[in-house]
Motif scaffolding. Structure first.
Motif, PDB file in Angstrom:
ATOM      1  N   VAL A   1     -19.808   6.925   1.261  1.00 19.18           N
ATOM      2  CA  VAL A   1     -19.421   5.374   2.405  1.00 19.18           C
ATOM      3  C   VAL A   1     -20.432   6.151   3.771  1.00 19.18           C
ATOM      4  CG1 VAL A   1     -17.636   4.523   2.643  1.00 19.18           C
ATOM      5  CG2 VAL A   1     -17.575   5.452   1.027  1.00 19.18           C
TER       6      VAL A   1
ATOM      7  N   THR B   1     -18.582   7.555  -6.451  1.00 19.96           N
ATOM      8  CA  THR B   1     -18.705   8.412  -5.023  1.00 19.96           C
ATOM      9  C   THR B   1     -19.413  10.139  -4.932  1.00 19.96           C
ATOM     10  OG1 THR B   1     -16.921   8.438  -5.366  1.00 19.96           O
ATOM     11  CG2 THR B   1     -17.347   7.765  -3.855  1.00 19.96           C
ATOM     12  N   THR B   2     -18.876  10.502  -6.353  1.00 23.27           N
ATOM     13  CA  THR B   2     -18.374  12.259  -6.878  1.00 23.27           C
ATOM     14  C   THR B   2     -20.078  12.009  -7.918  1.00 23.27           C
ATOM     15  OG1 THR B   2     -16.445  11.991  -7.127  1.00 23.27           O
ATOM     16  CG2 THR B   2     -17.614  13.630  -8.584  1.00 23.27           C
TER      17      THR B   2
ATOM     18  N   LEU C   1      -2.647  13.459  -7.465  1.00 24.84           N
ATOM     19  CA  LEU C   1      -4.025  13.862  -7.500  1.00 24.84           C
ATOM     20  C   LEU C   1      -3.635  15.468  -7.204  1.00 24.84           C
ATOM     21  CD1 LEU C   1      -5.986  10.696  -6.674  1.00 24.84           C
ATOM     22  CD2 LEU C   1      -5.654  11.379  -9.148  1.00 24.84           C
TER      23      LEU C   1
ATOM     24  N   LEU D   1      -8.824   1.979 -10.452  1.00 22.21           N
ATOM     25  CA  LEU D   1      -9.818   2.430  -9.292  1.00 22.21           C
ATOM     26  C   LEU D   1      -9.965   3.874  -9.301  1.00 22.21           C
ATOM     27  CD1 LEU D   1     -10.135   1.577  -6.517  1.00 22.21           C
ATOM     28  CD2 LEU D   1      -7.921   2.732  -6.411  1.00 22.21           C
ATOM     29  N   VAL D   2      -9.216   4.882 -10.259  1.00 20.53           N
ATOM     30  CA  VAL D   2      -9.266   6.015 -10.215  1.00 20.53           C
ATOM     31  C   VAL D   2     -11.124   5.966 -10.663  1.00 20.53           C
ATOM     32  CG1 VAL D   2      -9.254   8.152 -12.071  1.00 20.53           C
ATOM     33  CG2 VAL D   2      -7.280   6.740 -11.154  1.00 20.53           C
TER      34      VAL D   2
ATOM     35  N   ALA E   1     -13.466   4.211  -7.891  1.00 15.49           N
ATOM     36  CA  ALA E   1     -13.715   5.026  -6.231  1.00 15.49           C
ATOM     37  C   ALA E   1     -14.027   6.295  -6.330  1.00 15.49           C
ATOM     38  CB  ALA E   1     -11.695   4.767  -5.444  1.00 15.49           C
TER      39      ALA E   1
ATOM     40  N   MET F   1     -21.990  20.980  -0.268  1.00 14.28           N
ATOM     41  CA  MET F   1     -21.443  19.743  -0.824  1.00 14.28           C
ATOM     42  C   MET F   1     -21.246  18.979   0.802  1.00 14.28           C
ATOM     43  SD  MET F   1     -17.885  18.464  -2.037  1.00 14.28           S
ATOM     44  CE  MET F   1     -17.627  16.748  -2.990  1.00 14.28           C
TER      45      MET F   1
ATOM     46  N   ARG G   1     -12.913  -1.539   8.934  1.00 15.02           N
ATOM     47  CA  ARG G   1     -11.503  -1.987   8.786  1.00 15.02           C
ATOM     48  C   ARG G   1     -11.468  -3.291   9.911  1.00 15.02           C
ATOM     49  NH1 ARG G   1     -10.355   1.370   6.506  1.00 15.02           N
ATOM     50  NH2 ARG G   1      -8.546   3.413   6.245  1.00 15.02           N
TER      51      ARG G   1
ATOM     52  N   TRP H   1       0.919  -1.136   0.330  1.00 12.76           N
ATOM     53  CA  TRP H   1       0.237  -0.106  -0.275  1.00 12.76           C
ATOM     54  C   TRP H   1       0.777   1.549   0.442  1.00 12.76           C
ATOM     55  CZ3 TRP H   1      -0.525   4.016   3.606  1.00 12.76           C
ATOM     56  CH2 TRP H   1      -1.277   4.469   3.499  1.00 12.76           C
TER      57      TRP H   1
ATOM     58  N   PRO I   1      -7.470  10.251  -1.285  1.00 14.75           N
ATOM     59  CA  PRO I   1      -6.604  11.133  -2.677  1.00 14.75           C
ATOM     60  C   PRO I   1      -7.150  11.697  -3.117  1.00 14.75           C
ATOM     61  CG  PRO I   1      -6.258   8.787  -3.227  1.00 14.75           C
ATOM     62  CD  PRO I   1      -7.292   8.523  -2.123  1.00 14.75           C
ATOM     63  N   GLY I   2      -8.451  11.609  -3.420  1.00 17.89           N
ATOM     64  CA  GLY I   2      -9.469  11.837  -4.701  1.00 17.89           C
ATOM     65  C   GLY I   2     -10.153  13.137  -4.076  1.00 17.89           C
TER      66      GLY I   2
ATOM     67  N   THR J   1     -23.019  12.038  -4.688  1.00 19.76           N
ATOM     68  CA  THR J   1     -23.109  13.399  -3.779  1.00 19.76           C
ATOM     69  C   THR J   1     -23.905  14.480  -4.898  1.00 19.76           C
ATOM     70  OG1 THR J   1     -20.967  12.756  -3.215  1.00 19.76           O
ATOM     71  CG2 THR J   1     -21.219  14.634  -2.757  1.00 19.76           C
TER      72      THR J   1
ATOM     73  N   LEU K   1     -16.407   3.475   7.383  1.00 22.71           N
ATOM     74  CA  LEU K   1     -15.366   2.878   7.188  1.00 22.71           C
ATOM     75  C   LEU K   1     -14.649   1.775   8.454  1.00 22.71           C
ATOM     76  CD1 LEU K   1     -13.757   6.284   7.407  1.00 22.71           C
ATOM     77  CD2 LEU K   1     -14.360   5.544   5.744  1.00 22.71           C
TER      78      LEU K   1
ATOM     79  N   LEU L   1     -14.389  12.293 -15.112  1.00 25.29           N
ATOM     80  CA  LEU L   1     -12.818  10.899 -15.293  1.00 25.29           C
ATOM     81  C   LEU L   1     -11.921  10.579 -16.887  1.00 25.29           C
ATOM     82  CD1 LEU L   1     -15.134   8.781 -12.256  1.00 25.29           C
ATOM     83  CD2 LEU L   1     -12.044   9.826 -12.042  1.00 25.29           C
TER      84      LEU L   1
HETATM   85  C1  HEM Z   1     -17.281  12.550  -3.381  1.00 22.51           C
HETATM   86  C2  HEM Z   1     -16.617  12.120  -3.630  1.00 22.51           C
HETATM   87  C3  HEM Z   1     -15.390  11.490  -2.949  1.00 22.51           C
HETATM   88  C4  HEM Z   1     -15.950  10.484  -1.237  1.00 22.51           C
HETATM   89  C5  HEM Z   1     -17.360  10.773  -0.637  1.00 22.51           C
HETATM   90  C6  HEM Z   1     -14.827   9.396  -1.552  1.00 22.51           C
HETATM   91  C7  HEM Z   1     -14.466   8.472  -0.582  1.00 22.51           C
HETATM   92  C8  HEM Z   1     -13.851   7.853  -0.496  1.00 22.51           C
HETATM   93  C9  HEM Z   1     -13.208   7.100   1.185  1.00 22.51           C
HETATM   94  C10 HEM Z   1     -14.286   7.036   2.789  1.00 22.51           C
HETATM   95  C11 HEM Z   1     -12.325   6.731   0.860  1.00 22.51           C
HETATM   96  C12 HEM Z   1     -11.174   5.842   1.920  1.00 22.51           C
HETATM   97  C13 HEM Z   1     -12.552   4.275   2.448  1.00 22.51           C
HETATM   98  C14 HEM Z   1     -11.307   4.048   3.351  1.00 22.51           C
HETATM   99  O1  HEM Z   1     -11.044   4.750   4.366  1.00 22.51           O
HETATM  100  O2  HEM Z   1     -11.789   2.517   4.323  1.00 22.51           O
HETATM  101  C15 HEM Z   1     -11.253   6.327  -0.496  1.00 22.51           C
HETATM  102  C16 HEM Z   1     -10.375   6.063  -0.280  1.00 22.51           C
HETATM  103  C17 HEM Z   1      -9.825   6.272  -2.146  1.00 22.51           C
HETATM  104  N1  HEM Z   1     -10.234   7.271  -3.054  1.00 22.51           N
HETATM  105 FE1  HEM Z   1     -12.004   8.373  -2.758  1.00 22.51          FE
HETATM  106  N2  HEM Z   1     -13.741   9.426  -2.042  1.00 22.51           N
HETATM  107  C18 HEM Z   1     -14.981  10.192  -3.357  1.00 22.51           C
HETATM  108  C19 HEM Z   1     -13.985  11.145  -4.757  1.00 22.51           C
HETATM  109  C20 HEM Z   1     -12.353  10.310  -5.261  1.00 22.51           C
HETATM  110  C21 HEM Z   1     -12.023  10.793  -6.237  1.00 22.51           C
HETATM  111  C22 HEM Z   1     -12.182  11.236  -7.190  1.00 22.51           C
HETATM  112  C23 HEM Z   1     -10.769  10.121  -6.574  1.00 22.51           C
HETATM  113  C24 HEM Z   1     -10.103  10.018  -7.814  1.00 22.51           C
HETATM  114  C25 HEM Z   1      -9.725  10.306  -8.653  1.00 22.51           C
HETATM  115  C26 HEM Z   1     -11.110   8.848  -5.388  1.00 22.51           C
HETATM  116  C27 HEM Z   1     -10.426   7.846  -5.162  1.00 22.51           C
HETATM  117  C28 HEM Z   1      -9.744   7.336  -3.674  1.00 22.51           C
HETATM  118  C29 HEM Z   1      -8.888   6.608  -3.541  1.00 22.51           C
HETATM  119  C30 HEM Z   1      -7.532   5.606  -4.655  1.00 22.51           C
HETATM  120  C31 HEM Z   1      -8.317   5.714  -3.019  1.00 22.51           C
HETATM  121  C32 HEM Z   1      -8.104   4.982  -2.144  1.00 22.51           C
HETATM  122  C33 HEM Z   1      -6.899   5.243  -0.388  1.00 22.51           C
HETATM  123  C34 HEM Z   1      -6.754   4.518   0.111  1.00 22.51           C
HETATM  124  O3  HEM Z   1      -6.195   3.391   0.390  1.00 22.51           O
HETATM  125  O4  HEM Z   1      -5.138   5.173   0.348  1.00 22.51           O
HETATM  126  N3  HEM Z   1     -11.925   9.206  -4.645  1.00 22.51           N
HETATM  127  N4  HEM Z   1     -12.572   7.416  -0.496  1.00 22.51           N
END
Ligand code: HEM
Length: 567
Positions: free
Chosen positions: A407, A332-333, A139, A324-325, A328, A397, A412, A128, A498-499, A336, A410, A186
């Motif tokens: 989400v 979500t986006t 990003l 994943l881009v 994930a 927002m 674990r 990771w 990171p997004g 919302t 979370l 995207l």
């Molecule tokens: C409103 C929009 C979004 C919400 C609410 C959201 C929410 C989250 C949450 C809650 C996690 C963590 C999950 C955990 O801790 O178990 C996460 C992880 C992640 N998200 Fe987002 N996300 C959003 C948009 C995006 C976008 C636009 C991208 C990419 C372009 C993205 C890429 C990722 C990635 C790569 C991870 C994994 C990070 C890791 O494990 O280190 N997300 N997101």
């Protein structure tokens, strides 16, 4: 016996205990508990039905903070499978999210997310950390500026569609349109594959050729089916065409990904630096960085040890992370933005509140401008100077994600120590809790986001103004930072999304562009005796009738009938 051991472990932890003699991880239970709930509500005594709630899917969305108010901010659900810790305590939530090595990702999340290759979200430990170091900094603000431009373009086209193609601007395609924007942004920002706006429609021809972004969009839309159901079942001739097309997309994706990466590498070899920068996207950055570090590390490693393996992204990881881009970032986006559009129609006063800000920041309202003047005005709005001023849009927002977190919790798992070692412990406010045996850990975003102790007596009310702080001297508004651990729609700690910034920029500019050009209203069906207030109420009910699928979404998005009116 398992239930008894779980019970003893739970009591020994010192947290309040709730008994639920079912196995919440049993696949049959997982599938059946949602459809059975309404029936059991009718036949079970209220006390038993209420006690069973935390073992049902999506309970935290329905309950807000009720269960935690009664039992406490943290409790352990003792099941006949694995014990569950439900946490709506900001201090403990921070600890759980910070200790990534002790509280690790659950295998279920990994199976779904690693569908097309290993990636950052599906990995733990050093695998990771290595991927995070390469991906998260990508990003960045440069990507945000591209997001800003593309999202504005798409939203402008959506406004055109609503005002000119839908009769009197009345449309049931608002959700489909916002989903299209999310995937198109995207497509451009992730992979450099631009597409004009059109409300989202799923492809239904398994034999038709497919571009990478169409295939990945379909997989993201039907992710759970794609991850759980074997491909040969999805392909069966009696399956709906969209499902057969999904199977075709899954089969084609490895080759489509390889082709896209090949083309990108060719492009990077032949193009000048300026030219490459002008068509920067997440894929191109990822390929460049992965290849650069591969070459550099390979060189260093070979110099030190001719047989050493390199520390970089493998091809499988590049493919997995590219997926994943979208995996994930899309749902979500998109969800919302969908909730926000319906809420804006349901709360005209809050919409007007945002429009005041827009007219101020955009240099006047759009009323009376010619098409060219309007387009010029939008094109003049620069990301770095304009985005930070749109604080009410960002507050909208945050408030949407507070009450409709994509989400809900979370997840674990407690990393179980070897048999002879002492169990994991957590210390909150000087009390140490021992966690013997296996535990699933759920940081309850919904509980945290609605806790009256944090948000006040009106914690269940939708009030975006609650986020605004006003500087007493200048009168300038800004978005407040909530106390640590109380607001985590993007998670927290080292694995924070990171997004996050990217999704904020997209949301803000999409809503800003739409609301600068249009107002959005509920459609009142007076022929059915409905009043305007009823119509607004109907929209709010639509948002409440939601369920987490991959992320939280409305059960009846097509009933979000809204009228878009030019301002
Ligand atoms: C409103 C929009 C979004 C919400 C609410 C959201 C929410 C989250 C949450 C809650 C996690 C963590 C999950 C955990 O801790 O178990 C996460 C992880 C992640 N998200 Fe987002 N996300 C959003 C948009 C995006 C976008 C636009 C991208 C990419 C372009 C993205 C890429 C990722 C990635 C790569 C991870 C994994 C990070 C890791 O494990 O280190 N997300 N997101």
């Amino acid at each position: 016996h398992r239930f008894y051991t779980n019970y003893r472990n739970a009591v020994a932890s010192g947290f309040p205990v709730v008994l639920c003699p079912v196995n919440t991880q049993n696949p049959v239970y997982m599938v059946l508990n949602a459809p059975l709930r309404p029936i059991l509500k009718k036949i079970l005594p209220t006390a038993i039905y209420d006690a069973w709630q935390p073992a049902t899917y999506g309970w935290e969305f329905r309950d807000h903070h009720g269960f935690h108010d009664r039992i406490g901010p943290v409790f352990i659900l003792v099941t006949t499978g694995v014990n569950e810790i439900w946490c709506a305590d900001p201090a403990l939530a921070q600890i759980l999210l910070a200790r990534r090595k002790d509280f690790v990702m659950l295998p279920e999340a990994k199976i779904i997310m690693s569908l097309l290759g290993n990636n950052i979200i599906a990995s733990d430990g050093e695998t990771w950390a290595r991927q995070r170091r390469l991906i998260a900094p990508n990003l960045n603000e440069r990507i945000s500026a591209i997001v800003w431009k593309e999202s504005m373009l798409q939203a402008d086209q959506m406004a055109d569609f609503m005002l000119t193609k839908e009769p009197e601007g009345i449309s049931t395609q608002t959700v489909a349109s916002l989903r299209a924007i999310a995937i198109n942004v995207l497509g451009q920002v992730g992979y450099g594959q631009p597409k004009p706006f059109q409300p989202m429609e799923l492809p239904r021809d398994p034999k038709a050729p497919m571009a990478y972004i169409d295939a990945i969009g379909l997989v993201a839309e039907l992710l759970a089916a794609a991850a759980i159901v074997p491909n040969f079942i999805l392909s069966l001739p009696f399956m709906p065409l969209v499902v057969q097309t999904l199977a075709a997309a899954m089969r084609k994706l490895p080759a489509l990904t390889a082709d896209m990466l090949d083309q990108e590498r060719q492009r990077q070899k032949t193009r000048s630096v300026e030219d490459s920068e002008s068509r920067e996207n997440i894929m191109s950055l990822l390929v460049r960085l992965a290849d650069q570090s591969k070459n550099k590390e390979a060189g260093q490693a070979r110099a030190a040890d001719p047989h050493a393996s390199t520390l970089s992204l493998t091809e499988d990881e590049i493919a997995g992370n590219l997926f994943l881009v979208t995996g994930a970032g899309f749902d979500t986006t998109a969800n919302t933005m969908s909730y926000a559009a319906v809420l804006m129609a349901a709360y005209p006063d809050k919409q007007a509140w945002m429009q005041d800000e827009l007219d101020r920041v955009f240099g006047g309202s759009s009323t009376g401008l010619t098409e060219k003047q309007r387009a010029d005005r939008l094109a003049s709005l620069d990301y770095t100077t304009v985005y930070p001023q749109l604080v009410r849009c960002l507050a909208f927002m945050f408030e949407t994600l507070r009450l409709f977190p994509a989400v809900l919790h979370l997840s674990r798992g407690v990393k179980v120590n070897p048999t002879n070692a002492p169990p994991q412990t957590v210390t909150v406010r000087s009390t140490t809790h021992h966690l013997a045996g296996a535990y699933n850990v759920f940081v309850n975003n919904m509980g945290l986001h609605t806790a009256p102790a944090t948000w006040g007596a009106d914690s269940d009310e939708f009030r975006p103004e609650r986020w605004i702080e006003v500087d007493e001297k200048t009168g300038q508004e800004s978005v407040m930072t909530p106390p640590r651990g109380t607001f985590s729609p993007w998670s927290g700690g080292p694995r924070v999304c990171p997004g996050q910034k990217m999704s904020q920029v997209e949301f803000v500019v999409v809503m800003a562009t739409l609301l600068w050009r249009c107002s959005v209203k509920p459609v009142t069906h007076s022929e059915r005796g409905e009043t305007d207030a009823d119509a607004r109420h109907r929209l709010l009910e639509l948002t409440e009738d939601s369920q987490p699928r991959l992320t939280l979404q409305m059960n009846r998005p097509d009933e979000a009938e809204l009228q878009w009116v030019a301002r």
